[in-house]
Design an enzyme around this catalytic site. Structure first.
Site, short mmCIF file in Angstrom:
data_model
loop_
_atom_site.label_atom_id
_atom_site.label_comp_id
_atom_site.label_asym_id
_atom_site.label_seq_id
_atom_site.Cartn_x
_atom_site.Cartn_y
_atom_site.Cartn_z
N ASP A 176 32.39 51.41 34.25
CA ASP A 176 31.45 50.44 33.69
C ASP A 176 30.91 50.83 32.32
OD1 ASP A 176 30.88 48.07 35.40
OD2 ASP A 176 30.53 49.58 36.93
N ASP A 187 33.78 53.86 39.85
CA ASP A 187 32.56 53.09 39.53
C ASP A 187 31.63 53.88 38.62
OD1 ASP A 187 31.10 50.77 39.54
OD2 ASP A 187 30.44 50.90 41.61
N HIS A 220 38.07 51.41 38.01
CA HIS A 220 36.81 50.73 37.65
C HIS A 220 35.83 51.69 37.01
CE1 HIS A 220 34.08 47.25 38.13
NE2 HIS A 220 33.15 48.18 38.12
N GLU A 273 34.59 41.58 36.57
CA GLU A 273 34.06 41.94 37.88
C GLU A 273 33.26 40.80 38.50
OE1 GLU A 273 31.69 45.59 40.12
OE2 GLU A 273 31.60 45.42 37.95
N HIS A 333 37.48 49.23 43.48
CA HIS A 333 36.48 50.28 43.73
C HIS A 333 35.80 50.03 45.08
CE1 HIS A 333 34.38 47.00 41.75
NE2 HIS A 333 33.20 47.57 41.86
N HIS A 366 31.16 39.24 43.00
CA HIS A 366 30.34 40.45 42.91
C HIS A 366 29.44 40.42 44.14
CE1 HIS A 366 27.50 43.48 41.20
NE2 HIS A 366 28.67 44.05 40.95
N HIS A 379 34.03 43.84 46.74
CA HIS A 379 32.84 42.98 46.83
C HIS A 379 33.04 41.73 47.69
CE1 HIS A 379 30.24 45.02 43.89
NE2 HIS A 379 31.31 45.17 43.12
#
Length: 455
Positions: free
Chosen positions: A96, A372, A94, A206, A299, A233, A278
Site C-alpha cells: 500500500d 499488505d 499487495h 483494491e 492478500h 473491499h 475481502h
C-alpha cells in the site's frame, strides 16, 4: 661444382659448419625443456588438489555446502534463505505504498524520499535488503460511507477520480526511481525486470467500489496499466458482496450481482486478474465457478488457522487446484496481525502456519506472499517490514520446504497464474469474444432500454 657440395652432404672435413646437425641438437633440447615444463605443471596441479582435499577433510562437508560449491543451499537456514532469494526474489501481491504517498505527502511525488527510511514499512533500501523482485502497488481509495453513496451506490463519491490520482502517483514514483523500479503490465515484463535486477512494479485496484458501477471504467483502468481488481473491499458494491473485516457482514446480493457476473466475464476477456481478497465466501465460490481464468487472493490468510471473516475458509480453498471441478489460482498470505493470530501472538511462525495450512489444503503450487505492508498499522514479530521476507523463507526451510517449493512461494506460483490469465484472454479474443457493454440497471442517467428505443 661437385666439390663444393660434398662437405654439406658427407661431413665437415673442410671446416665448414654442419647446420643440419646443429638444428637436430637444438630440437632435442627444446623437447626436453617442454617435457620438463609439463611435468612441473602436472606436479603443481596435483599438489594443489592435495591441499584442497586436506582443507575439505579438515573443515567438514557442512562448511563445504555453505559456500555453495556442492550445488545445494547452505545448511544455515538464514544464509540459505538469502541465497535462494537471490535466485527467486519475492513478488508481493499487495503493498500500500501509494496510500502513504497520498496521506503523508498529498501525492507530491517530487517530495517523497524513497531512498531514505520511510515512516512505515516500505522504502528502497529495505526493499533491496528483503530481496524483493516485484510487487503490486495498490491504488486503493477507501469505501465511501453508506450515507454518502446511497442505498443503491448511485451518489457520486469521487472514487474514480481518486483512483486515477493513485494510479498517477504510483506511476510517478516508478518513473522517479528508474534504477530501482520497472513498470510492468505482463508476466513477461515481470521476468524481464527481475533479470535486470529491478523491482517489477504492477498496479492493482483494491475494490470494485472504485469502478463507479461501470464496466467501461474497468477497461480504462486496464489501458492505464492496472492488472488486478479486487472485487470488494470492506464494503458491498454494485457488483459483489464483501466479507467485512473481522466479523462477516450481512450479504446484499448473496454473492455476485447480475452485473458482477458480467464484470467477471469482461475481466477474463481483457486479461484482468480477478482478486478475491475481502470478498464474502459466496462471492468467492461463485467467481471460482463462473470464471474462465485462474483467480487470486492478493492478500488473504487461512480461516482454519485464525478464525476471522477476512480469511479464506477451507471449503473455498478446496475449490482451488488443477483437478476436475477445480480452478487454478493462488492465495497470497497476508501479514496483518489481526488476520494472523490472537492479539499479541502474531509472529513469523504464525504466518508460516498459514502458508503451510494453505499448502496442505490446495498444494504448494497455489500459495504466495501478499504482505499488505504500508496498509497495516502493526506487523508480526520478525516480519516488521519489507526487509524481513528472508525470515519467512528461513522458517519454511526449517520446516522442510525445498528450494523449488520456496521459489514457487516467493514468485513462481504467481507468475504461472498471471501467464494463464493472459493466455485465457488471448484465446477469448482470438475466438471473437465481444466486449461487455452491460450497464448498471439502477442508473437513472442512462436510457432504460438499449438501441434507441427510449428516444
Amino acid at each position: 661444382m661437385s666439390g663444393e657440395t660434398e662437405p654439406l652432404i658427407h661431413g665437415n672435413s673442410s671446416g665448414q659448419r654442419n647446420y643440419a646437425h646443429d638444428d637436430a641438437e637444438h630440437e632435442a633440447a627444446q623437447q626436453q625443456l617442454r617435457a620438463l615444463r609439463i611435468r612441473t605443471i602436472v606436479w603443481s596441479l596435483l599438489g594443489l588438489l592435495f591441499i584442497v582435499g586436506i582443507v575439505i577433510v579438515l573443515v567438514g562437508p557442512d562448511h563445504y555446502a555453505d559456500y555453495g560449491w556442492s550445488g545445494t543451499l547452505p545448511k544455515d537456514p538464514d544464509v540459505a534463505a538469502r541465497r535462494l532469494l537471490d535466485m527467486a526474489p519475492v513478488i508481493d501481491g499487495h503493498i500500500d505504498l501509494p496510500v502513504i504517498a497520498r496521506y503523508g505527502w498529498r501525492n507530491n511525488v517530487s517530495a517523497i524520499p524513497l531512498h531514505d527510511k520511510m515512516p512505515v514499512q516500505v522504502d528502497i533500501p529495505r526493499l533491496r535488503e528483503g530481496k524483493v523482485g516485484g510487487f503490486f502497488w495498490s491504488v486503493y481509495v477507501p469505501c465511501p460511507s453508506a450515507s454518502a453513496e446511497g442505498k443503491k451506490f448511485l451518489n457520486p463519491t469521487w472514487r474514480v477520480r481518486d483512483t486515477l490520482e493513485q494510479i498517477d502517483v504510483a506511476k510517478g514514483l516508478i518513473k522517479k526511481y528508474p534504477e530501482t523500479f520497472q513498470y510492468a503490465v505482463s508476466s513477461a515484463d515481470v521476468k524481464d525486470s527481475i533479470l535486470q535486477r529491478k523491482i517489477a512494479s504492477l498496479l492493482g485496484v483494491e475494490g470494485a467500489h472504485q469502478l463507479g458501477n461501470s464496466i467501461a471504467v474497468l477497461r480504462q483502468y486496464y489501458d492505464l496499466g492496472v492488472r488486478y481488481v479486487t472485487l470488494t473491499h470492506a464494503c458491498h458494491n454494485a457488483f459483489a458482496d464483501s466479507c467485512g473485516s473481522l466479523v462477516m457482514i450481512p450479504p446484499l446480493h448473496l454473492g455476485l450481482s447480475p452485473l458482477g457476473f458480467k464484470l467477471i466475464e469482461e475481466m477474463n476477456r481483457i486479461g484482468m486478474l480477478v482478486d478475491l481478497s475481502h470478498t464474502s465466501d459466496m462471492t468467492a465460490a461463485q467467481v471460482i465457478m463462473h470464471s474462465k481464468a485462474p483467480v487470486m487472493w492478493s492478500h488473504s490468510s487461512a480461516r482454519a488457522v485464525h478464525n476471522v471473516a477476512r480469511n479464506v475458509p477451507d471449503e473455498v480453498l478446496t475449490m482451488i487446484g488443477t483437478g476436475e471441478g477445480q480452478k487454478d489460482g493462488i492465495i497470497m498470505v497476508n501479514f496483518a496481525p489481526a488476520f494472523v493470530a490472537p492479539e499479541g501472538e502474531a509472529d513469523v511462525k504464525r504466518v508460516a502456519d498459514h502458508v503451510e495450512h494453505i499448502a496442505r489444503v490446495v498444494g504448494k503450487k497455489h500459495v504466495g506472499i501478499g504482505s499488505d505492508f504500508d496498509g497495516i498499522p502493526d506487523t508480526p514479530k520478525n516480519l516488521e517490514d519489507v526487509s524481513k521476507y528472508p525470515n519467512l523463507v528461513a522458517e519454511l526451510l526449517r520446516r522442510g520446504w525445498d528450494k523449488y517449493e520456496l521459489a514457487g512461494l516467493t514468485g513462481g506460483n504467481f507468475l504461472r497464474v498471471f501467464a494463464a490469465v493472459e493466455a485465457v484472454a488471448q484465446k477469448l479474443q482470438s475466438n471473437g469474444a465481444l466486449p461487455v457493454y452491460d450497464v448498471y440497471e439502477e442508473r437513472k442517467d442512462m436510457p432504460s432500454k438499449p438501441g434507441g428505443e427510449a428516444l
